[in-house]
Design a protein around this motif. Structure first.
Motif, PDB file in Angstrom:
ATOM      1  N   LEU A  74      -1.600  -3.523  -4.470  1.00  0.00           N
ATOM      2  CA  LEU A  74      -0.703  -3.279  -3.349  1.00  0.00           C
ATOM      3  C   LEU A  74      -1.063  -4.209  -2.201  1.00  0.00           C
ATOM      4  O   LEU A  74      -2.240  -4.470  -1.950  1.00  0.00           O
ATOM      5  CB  LEU A  74      -0.834  -1.827  -2.864  1.00  0.00           C
ATOM      6  N   ILE A  79       5.156  -3.032   9.576  1.00  0.00           N
ATOM      7  CA  ILE A  79       6.462  -3.442  10.060  1.00  0.00           C
ATOM      8  C   ILE A  79       6.611  -3.025  11.518  1.00  0.00           C
ATOM      9  O   ILE A  79       6.410  -1.861  11.869  1.00  0.00           O
ATOM     10  CB  ILE A  79       7.587  -2.876   9.169  1.00  0.00           C
ATOM     11  N   GLN A  80       6.915  -4.015  12.347  1.00  0.00           N
ATOM     12  CA  GLN A  80       6.963  -3.764  13.792  1.00  0.00           C
ATOM     13  C   GLN A  80       8.285  -3.119  14.186  1.00  0.00           C
ATOM     14  O   GLN A  80       9.297  -3.349  13.538  1.00  0.00           O
ATOM     15  CB  GLN A  80       6.835  -5.093  14.547  1.00  0.00           C
ATOM     16  N   PRO A  81       8.225  -2.342  15.234  1.00  0.00           N
ATOM     17  CA  PRO A  81       9.496  -1.838  15.764  1.00  0.00           C
ATOM     18  C   PRO A  81      10.291  -3.044  16.222  1.00  0.00           C
ATOM     19  O   PRO A  81       9.734  -3.996  16.738  1.00  0.00           O
ATOM     20  CB  PRO A  81       9.079  -0.979  16.948  1.00  0.00           C
ATOM     21  N   MET A 109       4.692  -4.526  -2.235  1.00  0.00           N
ATOM     22  CA  MET A 109       4.475  -4.428  -0.801  1.00  0.00           C
ATOM     23  C   MET A 109       4.496  -2.959  -0.388  1.00  0.00           C
ATOM     24  O   MET A 109       5.424  -2.219  -0.705  1.00  0.00           O
ATOM     25  CB  MET A 109       5.568  -5.170  -0.040  1.00  0.00           C
ATOM     26  N   LEU A 110       3.468  -2.575   0.336  1.00  0.00           N
ATOM     27  CA  LEU A 110       3.409  -1.215   0.860  1.00  0.00           C
ATOM     28  C   LEU A 110       3.612  -1.282   2.371  1.00  0.00           C
ATOM     29  O   LEU A 110       2.861  -1.949   3.085  1.00  0.00           O
ATOM     30  CB  LEU A 110       2.050  -0.600   0.538  1.00  0.00           C
ATOM     31  N   LEU A 111       4.625  -0.598   2.837  1.00  0.00           N
ATOM     32  CA  LEU A 111       4.981  -0.682   4.252  1.00  0.00           C
ATOM     33  C   LEU A 111       4.289   0.385   5.083  1.00  0.00           C
ATOM     34  O   LEU A 111       4.043   1.489   4.617  1.00  0.00           O
ATOM     35  CB  LEU A 111       6.484  -0.441   4.386  1.00  0.00           C
ATOM     36  N   PHE A 112       3.991   0.058   6.301  1.00  0.00           N
ATOM     37  CA  PHE A 112       3.660   1.121   7.239  1.00  0.00           C
ATOM     38  C   PHE A 112       4.176   0.730   8.610  1.00  0.00           C
ATOM     39  O   PHE A 112       4.352  -0.450   8.905  1.00  0.00           O
ATOM     40  CB  PHE A 112       2.159   1.415   7.264  1.00  0.00           C
ATOM     41  N   ALA A 113       4.484   1.705   9.400  1.00  0.00           N
ATOM     42  CA  ALA A 113       5.105   1.441  10.691  1.00  0.00           C
ATOM     43  C   ALA A 113       4.044   1.173  11.740  1.00  0.00           C
ATOM     44  O   ALA A 113       3.147   1.987  11.947  1.00  0.00           O
ATOM     45  CB  ALA A 113       5.966   2.631  11.103  1.00  0.00           C
ATOM     46  N   CYS A 114       4.133   0.016  12.373  1.00  0.00           N
ATOM     47  CA  CYS A 114       3.226  -0.292  13.469  1.00  0.00           C
ATOM     48  C   CYS A 114       3.751   0.372  14.734  1.00  0.00           C
ATOM     49  O   CYS A 114       4.948   0.478  14.930  1.00  0.00           O
ATOM     50  CB  CYS A 114       3.176  -1.794  13.715  1.00  0.00           C
ATOM     51  N   GLU A 125      -6.598   0.694   8.967  1.00  0.00           N
ATOM     52  CA  GLU A 125      -7.752   1.404   8.431  1.00  0.00           C
ATOM     53  C   GLU A 125      -7.327   2.495   7.448  1.00  0.00           C
ATOM     54  O   GLU A 125      -7.933   2.664   6.400  1.00  0.00           O
ATOM     55  CB  GLU A 125      -8.538   2.033   9.580  1.00  0.00           C
ATOM     56  N   GLU A 126      -6.268   3.175   7.812  1.00  0.00           N
ATOM     57  CA  GLU A 126      -5.813   4.257   6.950  1.00  0.00           C
ATOM     58  C   GLU A 126      -5.371   3.726   5.586  1.00  0.00           C
ATOM     59  O   GLU A 126      -5.724   4.274   4.548  1.00  0.00           O
ATOM     60  CB  GLU A 126      -4.655   4.978   7.633  1.00  0.00           C
ATOM     61  N   LEU A 127      -4.587   2.674   5.616  1.00  0.00           N
ATOM     62  CA  LEU A 127      -4.126   2.100   4.351  1.00  0.00           C
ATOM     63  C   LEU A 127      -5.294   1.655   3.485  1.00  0.00           C
ATOM     64  O   LEU A 127      -5.289   1.823   2.271  1.00  0.00           O
ATOM     65  CB  LEU A 127      -3.245   0.892   4.616  1.00  0.00           C
ATOM     66  N   GLN A 130      -7.203   4.997   2.274  1.00  0.00           N
ATOM     67  CA  GLN A 130      -6.451   5.885   1.397  1.00  0.00           C
ATOM     68  C   GLN A 130      -5.916   5.194   0.165  1.00  0.00           C
ATOM     69  O   GLN A 130      -5.976   5.725  -0.926  1.00  0.00           O
ATOM     70  CB  GLN A 130      -5.266   6.464   2.166  1.00  0.00           C
ATOM     71  N   HIS A 131      -5.350   4.028   0.384  1.00  0.00           N
ATOM     72  CA  HIS A 131      -4.601   3.424  -0.707  1.00  0.00           C
ATOM     73  C   HIS A 131      -5.332   2.289  -1.396  1.00  0.00           C
ATOM     74  O   HIS A 131      -4.800   1.687  -2.305  1.00  0.00           O
ATOM     75  CB  HIS A 131      -3.247   2.920  -0.203  1.00  0.00           C
TER      76      HIS A 131
ATOM     77  N   ARG B  59     -11.992   9.549   3.606  1.00  0.00           N
ATOM     78  CA  ARG B  59     -10.553   9.589   3.344  1.00  0.00           C
ATOM     79  C   ARG B  59     -10.360   9.777   1.856  1.00  0.00           C
ATOM     80  O   ARG B  59     -10.895   8.999   1.065  1.00  0.00           O
ATOM     81  CB  ARG B  59      -9.879   8.287   3.753  1.00  0.00           C
ATOM     82  N   PRO B  60      -9.594  10.781   1.482  1.00  0.00           N
ATOM     83  CA  PRO B  60      -9.381  10.996   0.046  1.00  0.00           C
ATOM     84  C   PRO B  60      -8.718   9.786  -0.587  1.00  0.00           C
ATOM     85  O   PRO B  60      -7.905   9.117   0.043  1.00  0.00           O
ATOM     86  CB  PRO B  60      -8.457  12.219   0.000  1.00  0.00           C
ATOM     87  N   ARG B  62      -6.119   8.036  -2.595  1.00  0.00           N
ATOM     88  CA  ARG B  62      -4.751   8.330  -3.056  1.00  0.00           C
ATOM     89  C   ARG B  62      -4.654   8.164  -4.567  1.00  0.00           C
ATOM     90  O   ARG B  62      -3.951   8.900  -5.239  1.00  0.00           O
ATOM     91  CB  ARG B  62      -3.790   7.367  -2.403  1.00  0.00           C
ATOM     92  N   HIS B  96      12.351   0.079   9.448  1.00  0.00           N
ATOM     93  CA  HIS B  96      11.299   0.547  10.341  1.00  0.00           C
ATOM     94  C   HIS B  96      11.412   2.047  10.558  1.00  0.00           C
ATOM     95  O   HIS B  96      10.412   2.771  10.507  1.00  0.00           O
ATOM     96  CB  HIS B  96      11.353  -0.176  11.678  1.00  0.00           C
ATOM     97  N   SER B  99      10.157   3.819   7.490  1.00  0.00           N
ATOM     98  CA  SER B  99       8.703   3.759   7.406  1.00  0.00           C
ATOM     99  C   SER B  99       8.069   4.765   8.339  1.00  0.00           C
ATOM    100  O   SER B  99       7.146   5.488   7.973  1.00  0.00           O
ATOM    101  CB  SER B  99       8.212   2.366   7.801  1.00  0.00           C
ATOM    102  N   ASP B 103       5.854   7.825   7.177  1.00  0.00           N
ATOM    103  CA  ASP B 103       4.460   7.904   7.593  1.00  0.00           C
ATOM    104  C   ASP B 103       4.154   9.259   8.207  1.00  0.00           C
ATOM    105  O   ASP B 103       3.134   9.879   7.914  1.00  0.00           O
ATOM    106  CB  ASP B 103       4.143   6.821   8.626  1.00  0.00           C
ATOM    107  N   MET B 109       6.359   3.875   2.299  1.00  0.00           N
ATOM    108  CA  MET B 109       7.459   3.182   1.637  1.00  0.00           C
ATOM    109  C   MET B 109       6.903   2.078   0.753  1.00  0.00           C
ATOM    110  O   MET B 109       6.098   1.259   1.195  1.00  0.00           O
ATOM    111  CB  MET B 109       8.399   2.556   2.669  1.00  0.00           C
ATOM    112  N   LEU B 110       7.345   2.081  -0.484  1.00  0.00           N
ATOM    113  CA  LEU B 110       6.954   1.037  -1.420  1.00  0.00           C
ATOM    114  C   LEU B 110       8.166   0.154  -1.676  1.00  0.00           C
ATOM    115  O   LEU B 110       9.206   0.624  -2.118  1.00  0.00           O
ATOM    116  CB  LEU B 110       6.465   1.663  -2.720  1.00  0.00           C
ATOM    117  N   LEU B 111       8.008  -1.127  -1.382  1.00  0.00           N
ATOM    118  CA  LEU B 111       9.136  -2.049  -1.484  1.00  0.00           C
ATOM    119  C   LEU B 111       9.225  -2.699  -2.852  1.00  0.00           C
ATOM    120  O   LEU B 111       8.217  -2.955  -3.483  1.00  0.00           O
ATOM    121  CB  LEU B 111       8.936  -3.165  -0.465  1.00  0.00           C
TER     122      LEU B 111
END
Lengths: 354, 354
Positions: A74, A79-81, A109-114, A125-127, A130-131, B59-60, B62, B96, B99, B103, B109-111
């Motif tokens: 992954l 992804i920015q606002p 690609m794994l997305l997360f919201a900034c 850090e979380e990604l 966790q992932h 952190r667990p 995933r 966004h 996401s 979150d 979200m997985l793209l």
DNA sequence: TCTCAGCATTAGATCGATCCAAAGACATTA
DNA sequence: TAATGTCTTTGGATCGATCTAATGCTGAGA
């Protein structure tokens, strides 16, 4: 008989490696080898296992693989606002390119919201924890961006779309040579006969903006054209650009190179205000090839970033970094391309006219 | 002592549940319970475990959770290659929003990259099999879209951004009430005194386009205004729109409601061609609130889709569907909002003028 | 005193793949 | 014949969490 591509059971795919093994009359490990190291198997065994695999529609479970191999395949992307319309009107194109390149390499690609506001570490850090994300692609890199150093410190592979603009370079990046883009714009205008070519930029201090200004400047110098009084600065919105460009027009500029399409549009407005037309009276060149550029009237000549290539290169560098964490940094500077449209259709005022 | 938020070891996070358990002097299962069913623990034990958890920055994983629980907490999204500038100039905002909503619900979200050309099934099966994706969000749903039925058949939770336009409704969806948007546009124009209000749409047959046309029509009818000869159709590009709108202007329309911002821009061009100005001579309303709309001159009034709300609702419906696969379908129709700008500034020709 | 709830905690198996080391098949050589 | 080596294949442990079922403990009731 051709290899069957029968669909898996309608209810998800609980087909495990062990089931395939039983079907093929081999041990689970052999099935694993058939997938990961086919050259270890005797050809006939390989064939048998492969047949079982696609008869049953087997797909290895990523979760199990991740657990065992500690590699999730992954790639994280924050992804920015959506910012105020100025920067990154084209991020979805980039994202698509990234996704495609990643998919082709067996990654996703794994997305997360900034959070809004400048780039921050939140989420990364979380990604990671966790992932088990294998790496990150950073975009909208900025001066004082803390992310590169933070990721580098903990040995996490990453690639920035955008070089480091302050301090020393950290890590791998892919960037577009903005200076080369504005340089090409000036070349194009000079070829059309323009000599009084102005630059409408952002306030100094933004790496990207300064880079683009630099290209204009060096091309002007190369042609022996003066730059004094031919440069103005404006914030990112159209209104600011409109008033900022006026002195340049008053000074007799016959062409304006803008640091962004938005600012170029400000030129359009300023010109229309004085009953002049872009392309006919004053040539205008933008930057970014935003969707707007192509549909304006007259359509806007602009410098287009090769986003698909940027996406591909990002993935390529990232994979290289994962393969060899100690390799020397990969840095790729891509050439943008000038898209010539109607806003630079007419020859410059010094050109021989009919 | 306040709960420590010390960062984990600089080199990734190999902190496992078992390590936390040892540190807290309890069994692994108890740590798991502390996280997933805190009410099972005696308060003092809970406190001790929690302390250990964040002292160690645990952190667990995933991957392990996914493997055991068969739920990946991932939502798949197929990102389309950017279409010709017409549909979806705003998909990055939607992404966004998605996401962020995901979150907040503990999902990500997985793209994956969709192949160009209409919506297809490619990619969905792979994500399902490999990644145990918990569900999908579909966008750019179209007539004859095969995805809904395919997913429904195998019991995979999904939500469409966009209702079904042909055949019966399948599954959950969130959509924006396009008719209501154009209706509001007409209301606004009527209030300004306009009576000869035209509609510039896409060729009939596209669900979205017909829906928006419908809103115009019903509002016109409600006000007793004729619609005959006040409607034109055009493909999605500006040039086509420019020529398509001419007959409407010839017929004396004082306002044009367009099915998209791109088509509205076609109106701009047509007006300028006859030395008329949007907003001053003829009012124009677009649809989508694309980035272009706000920076045009005059700025374009347009119907804005509540993309953030759409994203939130998509996630909400999806979670509900996962919680209860047999629940009755969730269908949410959201109201768009009219953004009034300069292109509808002047009163209509029938209005009492000064 | 003994049984029996009820509660808090623990043991052990399990998810599905891959790692490592060892076992079997087979031909080659001393 | 037995020892050696190569080439395939297999067994069992393992990754990190959660599932089920069982344990120890406490105090109430017989």
């Amino acid at each position: 008989m051709p290899r069957s591509t029968s669909s898996p059971s309608p209810k998800g795919s609980p087909v495990t490696l062990a089931m395939v093994a039983r079907r093929a009359g081999v041990s689970p490990q052999t099935v694993s080898n058939a997938i990961n190291s086919p050259d270890l198997l005797r050809p006939e065994t390989l064939e048998r296992v492969r047949a079982a695999i696609d008869e049953m529609g087997y797909r290895p479970s990523r979760a199990a693989q991740t657990l065992r191999t500690r590699s999730s395949k992954l790639i994280g992307y924050g992804i920015q606002p959506v910012p105020g319309g100025d920067t990154a009107p084209v991020m979805d194109r980039f994202l698509h390119a990234l996704s495609q390149a990643a998919d082709e390499a067996g990654y996703r690609m794994l997305l997360f919201a900034c959070p809004p506001g400048g780039p921050s570490l939140e989420g990364y850090e979380e990604l990671l924890g966790q992932h088990d994300v294998d790496g990150f692609v950073l975009s909208n890199t900025a001066r004082q961006d803390p992310r590169q150093a933070w990721l580098a410190k903990r040995g996490v592979p990453f690639v920035g779309f955008g070089r480091m603009w302050s301090g020393r370079q950290i890590g791998d990046w892919v960037d577009v040579d903005g200076a080369s883009g504005t340089d090409a714009a000036v070349e194009h205008l000079v070829a059309l006969g323009h000599r009084r070519i102005a630059f409408l930029g952002w306030p100094r201090g933004s790496g990207v903006g300064d880079d683009r200004a630099e290209g204009w400047q060096r091309a002007m110098r190369r042609h022996g054209l003066p730059t004094r009084g031919r440069r103005a600065e404006s914030a990112g919105d159209v209104e600011a650009a409109r008033s900022a460009v006026k002195p340049l027009l008053d000074a007799g500029a016959t062409a304006v190179v803008a640091v962004s399409d938005t600012l170029a549009l400000g030129c359009y407005h300023a010109l229309r205000e004085r009953d002049a037309a872009p392309g006919r009276d004053v040539a205008v060149v933008g930057f970014d090839d935003s969707p707007t550029a192509g549909i304006l009237s007259p359509s806007l000549s602009t410098v287009a970033q090769p986003l698909e290539a940027v996406g591909r290169e990002c993935v390529r560098l990232l994979l290289a970094r994962m393969a060899d964490p100690a390799a020397s940094p990969g840095r790729v500077l891509l050439e943008p391309s000038l898209v010539v449209r109607d806003s630079t259709a007419a020859p410059g005022s010094d050109a021989p006219g009919p």
